[in-house]
Design an enzyme around this catalytic site. Structure first.
Site, PDB file in Angstrom:
ATOM      1  N   ASP A  11      -4.326  -6.132  -5.776  1.00  0.00           N
ATOM      2  CA  ASP A  11      -4.597  -4.711  -6.006  1.00  0.00           C
ATOM      3  C   ASP A  11      -3.312  -4.024  -6.442  1.00  0.00           C
ATOM      4  O   ASP A  11      -2.531  -3.570  -5.620  1.00  0.00           O
ATOM      5  CB  ASP A  11      -5.153  -4.065  -4.720  1.00  0.00           C
ATOM      6  CG  ASP A  11      -5.536  -2.607  -4.941  1.00  0.00           C
ATOM      7  OD1 ASP A  11      -5.624  -2.186  -6.109  1.00  0.00           O
ATOM      8  OD2 ASP A  11      -5.742  -1.890  -3.941  1.00  0.00           O
ATOM      9  N   TRP A  37     -13.351   1.661   0.565  1.00  0.00           N
ATOM     10  CA  TRP A  37     -12.122   2.447   0.720  1.00  0.00           C
ATOM     11  C   TRP A  37     -12.401   3.858   0.226  1.00  0.00           C
ATOM     12  O   TRP A  37     -12.967   4.043  -0.857  1.00  0.00           O
ATOM     13  CB  TRP A  37     -10.948   1.857  -0.079  1.00  0.00           C
ATOM     14  CG  TRP A  37      -9.801   2.822  -0.070  1.00  0.00           C
ATOM     15  CD1 TRP A  37      -8.972   3.086   0.977  1.00  0.00           C
ATOM     16  CD2 TRP A  37      -9.427   3.720  -1.127  1.00  0.00           C
ATOM     17  NE1 TRP A  37      -8.095   4.094   0.629  1.00  0.00           N
ATOM     18  CE2 TRP A  37      -8.350   4.489  -0.650  1.00  0.00           C
ATOM     19  CE3 TRP A  37      -9.893   3.939  -2.429  1.00  0.00           C
ATOM     20  CZ2 TRP A  37      -7.726   5.467  -1.418  1.00  0.00           C
ATOM     21  CZ3 TRP A  37      -9.273   4.919  -3.203  1.00  0.00           C
ATOM     22  CH2 TRP A  37      -8.194   5.664  -2.697  1.00  0.00           C
ATOM     23  N   ASP A  72      -4.377  -3.698   3.103  1.00  0.00           N
ATOM     24  CA  ASP A  72      -3.639  -3.603   1.834  1.00  0.00           C
ATOM     25  C   ASP A  72      -2.191  -3.401   2.233  1.00  0.00           C
ATOM     26  O   ASP A  72      -1.883  -2.460   2.979  1.00  0.00           O
ATOM     27  CB  ASP A  72      -4.202  -2.418   1.041  1.00  0.00           C
ATOM     28  CG  ASP A  72      -3.478  -2.151  -0.273  1.00  0.00           C
ATOM     29  OD1 ASP A  72      -2.242  -2.122  -0.264  1.00  0.00           O
ATOM     30  OD2 ASP A  72      -4.160  -1.947  -1.295  1.00  0.00           O
ATOM     31  N   HIS A 108      -0.376  -0.012   2.472  1.00  0.00           N
ATOM     32  CA  HIS A 108      -0.993   1.071   3.230  1.00  0.00           C
ATOM     33  C   HIS A 108      -0.493   1.257   4.651  1.00  0.00           C
ATOM     34  O   HIS A 108      -1.213   1.739   5.520  1.00  0.00           O
ATOM     35  CB  HIS A 108      -2.512   0.864   3.267  1.00  0.00           C
ATOM     36  CG  HIS A 108      -3.146   1.028   1.927  1.00  0.00           C
ATOM     37  ND1 HIS A 108      -4.499   1.056   1.742  1.00  0.00           N
ATOM     38  CD2 HIS A 108      -2.600   1.188   0.698  1.00  0.00           C
ATOM     39  CE1 HIS A 108      -4.774   1.216   0.453  1.00  0.00           C
ATOM     40  NE2 HIS A 108      -3.630   1.290  -0.198  1.00  0.00           N
ATOM     41  N   GLU A 115     -11.198  -0.725   4.446  1.00  0.00           N
ATOM     42  CA  GLU A 115      -9.760  -0.741   4.127  1.00  0.00           C
ATOM     43  C   GLU A 115      -9.102   0.531   4.641  1.00  0.00           C
ATOM     44  O   GLU A 115      -9.552   1.638   4.369  1.00  0.00           O
ATOM     45  CB  GLU A 115      -9.577  -0.836   2.596  1.00  0.00           C
ATOM     46  CG  GLU A 115      -8.118  -0.804   2.148  1.00  0.00           C
ATOM     47  CD  GLU A 115      -7.942  -0.875   0.628  1.00  0.00           C
ATOM     48  OE1 GLU A 115      -8.933  -0.698  -0.109  1.00  0.00           O
ATOM     49  OE2 GLU A 115      -6.804  -1.117   0.172  1.00  0.00           O
ATOM     50  N   LYS A 136      -5.774   3.236   5.226  1.00  0.00           N
ATOM     51  CA  LYS A 136      -4.673   3.760   4.425  1.00  0.00           C
ATOM     52  C   LYS A 136      -3.925   4.827   5.206  1.00  0.00           C
ATOM     53  O   LYS A 136      -4.532   5.632   5.910  1.00  0.00           O
ATOM     54  CB  LYS A 136      -5.208   4.335   3.122  1.00  0.00           C
ATOM     55  CG  LYS A 136      -4.108   4.759   2.176  1.00  0.00           C
ATOM     56  CD  LYS A 136      -4.570   4.766   0.748  1.00  0.00           C
ATOM     57  CE  LYS A 136      -3.467   5.327  -0.118  1.00  0.00           C
ATOM     58  NZ  LYS A 136      -3.779   5.243  -1.521  1.00  0.00           N
ATOM     59  N   ASP A 173       1.735   0.498  -5.788  1.00  0.00           N
ATOM     60  CA  ASP A 173       0.938  -0.521  -6.477  1.00  0.00           C
ATOM     61  C   ASP A 173       1.651  -1.160  -7.659  1.00  0.00           C
ATOM     62  O   ASP A 173       1.068  -1.325  -8.731  1.00  0.00           O
ATOM     63  CB  ASP A 173      -0.431   0.051  -6.879  1.00  0.00           C
ATOM     64  CG  ASP A 173      -1.325   0.249  -5.663  1.00  0.00           C
ATOM     65  OD1 ASP A 173      -1.696  -0.748  -5.039  1.00  0.00           O
ATOM     66  OD2 ASP A 173      -1.626   1.414  -5.315  1.00  0.00           O
ATOM     67  N   HIS A 209      -5.713  -6.966   0.434  1.00  0.00           N
ATOM     68  CA  HIS A 209      -5.313  -6.522  -0.893  1.00  0.00           C
ATOM     69  C   HIS A 209      -3.823  -6.780  -0.966  1.00  0.00           C
ATOM     70  O   HIS A 209      -3.065  -6.178  -0.201  1.00  0.00           O
ATOM     71  CB  HIS A 209      -5.569  -5.023  -1.079  1.00  0.00           C
ATOM     72  CG  HIS A 209      -6.945  -4.714  -1.557  1.00  0.00           C
ATOM     73  ND1 HIS A 209      -7.363  -3.439  -1.820  1.00  0.00           N
ATOM     74  CD2 HIS A 209      -7.986  -5.526  -1.855  1.00  0.00           C
ATOM     75  CE1 HIS A 209      -8.618  -3.470  -2.248  1.00  0.00           C
ATOM     76  NE2 HIS A 209      -9.023  -4.728  -2.271  1.00  0.00           N
ATOM     77  N   ASP A 229       3.000   3.786  -1.592  1.00  0.00           N
ATOM     78  CA  ASP A 229       1.928   2.872  -2.005  1.00  0.00           C
ATOM     79  C   ASP A 229       1.837   2.864  -3.529  1.00  0.00           C
ATOM     80  O   ASP A 229       0.844   3.274  -4.100  1.00  0.00           O
ATOM     81  CB  ASP A 229       0.616   3.356  -1.369  1.00  0.00           C
ATOM     82  CG  ASP A 229      -0.564   2.485  -1.747  1.00  0.00           C
ATOM     83  OD1 ASP A 229      -0.374   1.265  -1.885  1.00  0.00           O
ATOM     84  OD2 ASP A 229      -1.674   3.034  -1.910  1.00  0.00           O
TER      85      ASP A 229
HETATM   86  C1  RNT Z   1      -6.161   2.601  -2.773  1.00  0.00           C
HETATM   87  C2  RNT Z   1      -6.725   1.315  -2.292  1.00  0.00           C
HETATM   88  C3  RNT Z   1      -7.898   0.789  -3.067  1.00  0.00           C
HETATM   89  C4  RNT Z   1      -7.741   0.955  -4.555  1.00  0.00           C
HETATM   90  C5  RNT Z   1      -8.798   0.262  -5.380  1.00  0.00           C
HETATM   91  C6  RNT Z   1      -8.775   0.701  -6.799  1.00  0.00           C
HETATM   92  O1  RNT Z   1      -4.972   2.929  -2.195  1.00  0.00           O
HETATM   93  O2  RNT Z   1      -5.723   0.350  -2.249  1.00  0.00           O
HETATM   94  O3  RNT Z   1      -8.128  -0.523  -2.706  1.00  0.00           O
HETATM   95  O4  RNT Z   1      -6.496   0.542  -5.009  1.00  0.00           O
HETATM   96  O5  RNT Z   1     -10.019   0.436  -4.796  1.00  0.00           O
HETATM   97 ZN    ZN Z   2      -6.253  -1.652  -1.848  1.00  0.00          ZN
END
Ligand code: RNT
Ligand code: ZN
Length: 416
Positions: free
Chosen positions: A324, A181, A257, A260, A222, A224, A294, A284, A292
């Site tokens: 994640d 990523w 993820d 994303h 990955e 985003k 988290d 993720h 995003d």
């Molecule tokens: C970032 C991505 C990625 C990170 C990690 C720390 O938006 O989700 O996966 O969160 O690599």
């Molecule tokens: Zn991620």
């Protein structure tokens, strides 16, 4: 009759064998990310977190070194039922006193302590190159940089990470999912959208030219949609990464993820779409609030639906589930445990859902009956099955915060 026995009978009426569901749930690996423990900082640099991701909050007691992080992870894992795998980022290399290697020169030996940790606990390891929080991120770009020296540095990092991922797989005997990523992108409307993507593609090609066996090392890409400071454009967009994975199916996997995508898109719906074409996909699991963000994964509708889709598609062995999230505003161990348990609850719930019966109703166009059954399922006594699952796994079904609070008082608050 115990509550579990009563629940078992109720589920049996729907054709569900809760003993089998519990046994299955115990086997599903869920990957626990090391980076919740120290707000995504790691051990190889002094600066803050970059790459368009952010932790917010200043809760006391974060891990300051490898010993503390591993101890905290251990504490967290002691409160989690089920099979764990650990997710390590390259910036979490553990150097000997006075030793240092830059990201392009990392070697397996710099991760030996992680291997020891995982092996002692019978766990596999997943891995991530760290394309952020480093002075060689030039103008916000790494693998897509127009500066050849910069791009090459990050390609070398990616290749080093393939070798390390291979080391993890060899040592643990469990395949290593290695996720690429990058935060590369632009704050404002770009004058060139394709150039960075062409360079990113070339860079991934170069990284994946490092020899590896896909049965052991599973590189992922990955996507985003945007990041903080890169609101207008990201090189690794959904279409870019999905196309890359599709065109290189024998070499890598797509990783989704669920923070994303645009807010009304859901990964649960994308899982069966991708499984139609890809042998394996990676996830993720996170929780975005308005962006995003988290946040810690909780047992919300989308987490449940993600688990439902994996189980309904009979794809537990084709989907790699990793967590994640990173919340610095609450006890970090509690964040880990709550997030992991939520994913486990979602999986157990999915395994206790009469999906085959509902699929039949759908295929025979009995949509009213299907809706009624879906709603009935929401009232089934999953909590009693969860309690039995936790009992069998040797952890408390609830109230785990007492134990965390004790650790906070005895250990975390002494870190000043
Ligand atoms: C970032 C991505 C990625 C990170 C990690 C720390 O938006 O989700 O996966 O969160 O690599
Ligand atoms: Zn991620």
């Amino acid at each position: 009759m115990t509550r579990y026995e009563s629940a078992k009978e109720i589920y049996a009426k729907y054709g569900i064998d809760t003993d089998a569901a519990i046994a299955k749930c115990k086997e599903i690996p869920v990957t626990l990310h090391c980076w919740q423990g120290d707000d995504v900082i790691g051990f190889d640099h002094d600066g803050g977190l970059t790459g368009g991701i952010q932790t917010t909050g200043n809760y006391p007691g974060k891990a300051r070194n490898p010993e503390e992080l591993l101890a905290d992870m251990d504490k967290a894992m002691s409160l989690m039922p089920g099979t764990k795998k650990v997710n390590v980022h390259a910036c979490y290399a553990i150097f000997e006193e006075g030793e240092f290697a830059d990201r392009d020169a990392l070697e397996p030996k710099h991760f030996q302590k992680w291997v020891d940790f995982a092996k002692e606990r019978g766990m596999g390891i997943d891995f991530n190159p760290t394309f952020f929080s480093h002075p060689k991120v030039k103008d916000g770009l790494t693998l897509s940089s127009p500066d050849e020296e910069t791009r090459k540095f990050w390609v070398e990092h990616g290749k080093a990470c393939i070798r390390i991922a291979n080391y993890f797989a060899e040592e643990t005997g469990i395949p290593c999912v290695m996720n690429i990523w990058i935060g590369d992108g632009f704050k404002d409307v770009p004058a060139d959208r394709m150039g960075p993507r062409m360079r990113y593609k070339q860079s991934i090609d170069e990284i994946l030219s490092e020899p590896y066996d896909i049965a052991k090392v599973k590189p992922c890409v990955e996507s985003k949609v945007f990041g903080i400071g890169v609101e207008a454009y990201t090189a690794g967009s959904a279409e870019f990464t999905l196309s890359y994975a599709a065109m290189n199916k024998d070499k890598c996997l797509p990783l989704m993820d669920n923070g994303h995508y645009h807010p009304t898109e859901v990964v649960s719906d994308k899982i069966p779409a991708l499984l139609t074409f890809f042998p394996e996909v990676a996830l993720h699991v996170t929780r975005g609030i308005r962006w995003d963000s988290d946040h810690v994964v909780v047992l919300d509708d989308e987490t449940k639906e993600i688990a439902q889709e994996i189980v309904r598609c009979d794809a537990l062995d084709r989907v790699y589930i990793a967590l994640d999230f990173f919340d610095a505003s609450i006890n970090r161990i509690s964040a880990w445990v709550t997030g992991f348990r939520s994913m486990q609850k979602a999986l157990l719930n999915a395994l206790c859902t009469p999906s085959a019966a509902m699929k039949e109703l759908q295929d025979s166009a009995q949509f009213s009956r299907k809706m009624v059954m879906m709603e009935d399922c929401k009232m089934l006594p999953i909590g009693d099955v969860w309690a039995e699952y936790c009992r069998q796994c040797g952890v408390d079904a609830d109230n785990y915060y007492d134990e965390i609070e004790k650790y906070e008082n005895e250990v975390l608050l002494k870190r000043v």
